[in-house]
Design an enzyme around this catalytic site. Sequence first.
Site, PDB file in Angstrom:
ATOM      1  N   THR A  80       0.862  -1.185   0.000  1.00 44.71           N
ATOM      2  CA  THR A  80       0.000   0.000   0.000  1.00 44.71           C
ATOM      3  C   THR A  80       0.899   1.236   0.000  1.00 44.71           C
ATOM      4  O   THR A  80       1.177   1.789  -1.042  1.00 44.71           O
ATOM      5  CB  THR A  80      -0.962   0.005   1.209  1.00 44.71           C
ATOM      6  OG1 THR A  80      -0.218  -0.199   2.407  1.00 44.71           O
ATOM      7  CG2 THR A  80      -2.016  -1.069   1.059  1.00 44.71           C
ATOM      8  N   LYS A  99       4.877  -6.984   2.759  1.00 39.06           N
ATOM      9  CA  LYS A  99       4.566  -5.557   2.706  1.00 39.06           C
ATOM     10  C   LYS A  99       4.493  -5.031   4.126  1.00 39.06           C
ATOM     11  O   LYS A  99       4.124  -5.769   5.052  1.00 39.06           O
ATOM     12  CB  LYS A  99       3.253  -5.273   1.964  1.00 39.06           C
ATOM     13  CG  LYS A  99       1.998  -5.814   2.588  1.00 39.06           C
ATOM     14  CD  LYS A  99       1.203  -4.898   3.487  1.00 39.06           C
ATOM     15  CE  LYS A  99       1.044  -3.501   3.004  1.00 39.06           C
ATOM     16  NZ  LYS A  99       0.191  -2.728   3.983  1.00 39.06           N
ATOM     17  N   THR A 128      -0.704  -3.684   8.189  1.00 40.04           N
ATOM     18  CA  THR A 128       0.691  -3.340   8.022  1.00 40.04           C
ATOM     19  C   THR A 128       1.481  -4.494   7.463  1.00 40.04           C
ATOM     20  O   THR A 128       1.656  -4.602   6.272  1.00 40.04           O
ATOM     21  CB  THR A 128       1.268  -2.893   9.364  1.00 40.04           C
ATOM     22  OG1 THR A 128       0.975  -3.899  10.294  1.00 40.04           O
ATOM     23  CG2 THR A 128       0.648  -1.598   9.805  1.00 40.04           C
ATOM     24  N   GLU A 140       8.449   4.090   8.549  1.00 43.49           N
ATOM     25  CA  GLU A 140       7.982   5.429   8.200  1.00 43.49           C
ATOM     26  C   GLU A 140       8.991   6.498   8.605  1.00 43.49           C
ATOM     27  O   GLU A 140       9.283   6.667   9.782  1.00 43.49           O
ATOM     28  CB  GLU A 140       6.642   5.697   8.879  1.00 43.49           C
ATOM     29  CG  GLU A 140       5.571   4.756   8.397  1.00 43.49           C
ATOM     30  CD  GLU A 140       4.384   4.721   9.319  1.00 43.49           C
ATOM     31  OE1 GLU A 140       3.294   4.419   8.824  1.00 43.49           O
ATOM     32  OE2 GLU A 140       4.541   5.015  10.509  1.00 43.49           O
ATOM     33  N   ASN A 154       2.162  10.494   9.257  1.00 45.33           N
ATOM     34  CA  ASN A 154       1.051  10.062  10.090  1.00 45.33           C
ATOM     35  C   ASN A 154       0.117  11.167  10.549  1.00 45.33           C
ATOM     36  O   ASN A 154      -1.031  10.912  10.896  1.00 45.33           O
ATOM     37  CB  ASN A 154       1.575   9.290  11.296  1.00 45.33           C
ATOM     38  CG  ASN A 154       2.052   7.915  10.882  1.00 45.33           C
ATOM     39  OD1 ASN A 154       1.271   7.151  10.341  1.00 45.33           O
ATOM     40  ND2 ASN A 154       3.315   7.638  11.076  1.00 45.33           N
ATOM     41  N   SER A 201      -5.115  14.476   5.078  1.00 49.90           N
ATOM     42  CA  SER A 201      -5.385  15.850   4.632  1.00 49.90           C
ATOM     43  C   SER A 201      -4.873  16.061   3.214  1.00 49.90           C
ATOM     44  O   SER A 201      -4.203  15.230   2.648  1.00 49.90           O
ATOM     45  CB  SER A 201      -4.743  16.846   5.584  1.00 49.90           C
ATOM     46  OG  SER A 201      -3.358  16.643   5.648  1.00 49.90           O
TER      47      SER A 201
END
Lengths: 408, 408
Positions: free
Chosen positions: B156, B182, B193, B280, B403, B408
């Site tokens: 993803t 992944k 996740t 991340e 995160n 947004s």
Amino acid sequence: MELARSPLATPFPKMPEIGGVTLRIARARYKEWDRADLTFAEFAEGTAVAGVFTQSACPSNEVEMGREQVKHGKARALIVNAGNANAFTGYRGREAVEQIAEQVAAHLDCVPAEVFVSSTGVIGVPLPKDKARDGVDAALNAEPCSWEDAANTIATTDTFAKGATASAMVGGTRVEISAIIKGSGMIAPDMATMLGYIFTDAAIDPAFLQEILSEANRRTFSCITVDSDTSTSDTVLAFATGAAGNAPIRSYDDDGADAFAAALHDVCLQLAQSVVRDGEGASKFIEISVSGADSDESARKIGLSVANSPLLKTAIAGQDANWGRVVMAVGKAGEPADRDRLSIGFGGIWAAKNGQPVPDYDEEPVARHLQGQDITIEIDIGIGGGSATVWTCDLTHGYIDINADYRS
Amino acid sequence: MELARSPLATPFPKMPEIGGVTLRIARARYKEWDRADLTFAEFAEGTAVAGVFTQSACPSNEVEMGREQVKHGKARALIVNAGNANAFTGYRGREAVEQIAEQVAAHLDCVPAEVFVSSTGVIGVPLPKDKARDGVDAALNAEPCSWEDAANTIATTDTFAKGATASAMVGGTRVEISAIIKGSGMIAPDMATMLGYIFTDAAIDPAFLQEILSEANRRTFSCITVDSDTSTSDTVLAFATGAAGNAPIRSYDDDGADAFAAALHDVCLQLAQSVVRDGEGASKFIEISVSGADSDESARKIGLSVANSPLLKTAIAGQDANWGRVVMAVGKAGEPADRDRLSIGFGGIWAAKNGQPVPDYDEEPVARHLQGQDITIEIDIGIGGGSATVWTCDLTHGYIDINADYRS
């Protein structure tokens, strides 16, 4: 690095003096700075003491010694060093603490075990004995100072001074509580975060004071988190001078015991919340209410799992009503839960009920709530009667700035 | 938000085809995107299966069903949906999974319980049955594809495709393992996740495959963390087709069992580390070795406490050899430790030994080590013979960006 005042800061409260307590400050210059960094509180003879300490398996010398001292229940003085945590310093660090206690004890004509010492600041550097001796000497001879001066002096990287006050009627006598605290997460210098000191003129038995302090701790200091990291120096001490002249409180059966316990709880709650409001990089204050859990303790653990989730905290920083991250954090708490009974809300509006999104869920009022500074999250586990409330702040770029760039 | 490729990314490895495994992909368009998002792996009859799953108390339907399915030990197909995690979707989500299993089972003439389904992506939205039906239909009729195509299709928000391979000699027969995974932390869409799939042509009893997969999991997938958050969908499945024709492995007593277990462990370790390398916002890969603990499990818990400490992770991001934060994280792990026996090093250089800074500690070579991309931290608890190694990445502004700003 100069830290900006937290946007969640509150003004320092007006706090009454406490009979039997005298505060003084001095400059020991533990760091290369020109500010007061040594606080000395002197207590009347007969002052009772109780304390709660970090659960860390690697505590500082000060914590180890404090744990022993509170067992005797008597205190004549408190010294707080700011700028050096004296943690991970072996026998040399211990010698420095003993020197301070002996110096103050000689001045007050008491035993060293009645002198409590806390230290907060950089780690791995033994507290310098010469600076400590000169600083204590200056403090013993200084003029008395205000609560706010003392609150500023125990602080290190806090962005505002923190205090709390409450009163209670005990058998016709009004007793006062005034308290100060320092802490804003495990901010570097990182071995010394939350140090809280509570002073009251109530006459109270130290064993009962310990009982109600431990109780208040469970629902206040133990219910806050900034970043899930646990200090090696966390300490909250309560000193009761008895100057108010009330009939001594020895148990819940005594007049005014409930009122005093409630006032103490209130002060602890104010202090705990003020630490969260100074959380590193915090832009939002978050209250998480958990109900319907297997037990109160289970509710607290679930609440802290949510409060410690970096994903939830970054979502709140981004004003994102990401309830999936709440589900995730409930699921990882290791406590009884049933996905299909779980309900989650923000600002009093349910987003998901019984394991599914609420039909026709309108995110607009929730989004408006998340734009504010004070955020609430409601979690109903749906399986029992246990409940708890915990408090935290959001996770922002400010946290990274403060903690990645501190020593550069 | 377009995510930049991780600076820690590694090239996709050359991986052998596995006899008895055919991969196909299709576009179900679970999200508004124009990419393949449905992966279909078909297995020869007689394929054995084993699996490990998330410990979350709020798992997805797919995880609940998968846990039951692996008990039977047989698999004919795997479907992976990307873009919708189908978690927290109640009975409607379950119906979608059942529909997929029935559709594939009808095509392959097997029972639905032999069709494994995983889903990863946004939560709280039931997997749309119509898109799933059309997507599966397209996949069943698609041309076979490569490992890298499949690795990209299950992803993803990963920033690079991840695979791993190893081989072993089993009683004179060479068997191959190829695997894809992944995951990059609990990245939003955040209910999905780590999904890992391991394929081998070895003939192996499913119970023994489960035994060695669980064992490998304990020292690989269970030893990595990006942000301490636990997915509701974590799944690793191992499929063994038997096409290599080796004498079936049924226990450690059989020829080649040790070699195969070692190869499986190696593949799991490669996969686990690749997830950390796509953590991340990661800029540094951190290996934490704990020795001298009370037990191996205690060492693992201490290692993960350090690996999950936001303060330690931000310090590493800031290239700061802040060993005090390691002391703090060891102290909060809740495991046996003795401050005065604790030693801490970076890049093989001890900074503190037996509870005190090393005399004449030279920070310069340590600072140089921390400027690199691959960081090691050594921790000797000094009280026993337990050891473990865990892996994590640093905590940077990139994590907050990803995160906080995702929706947004």
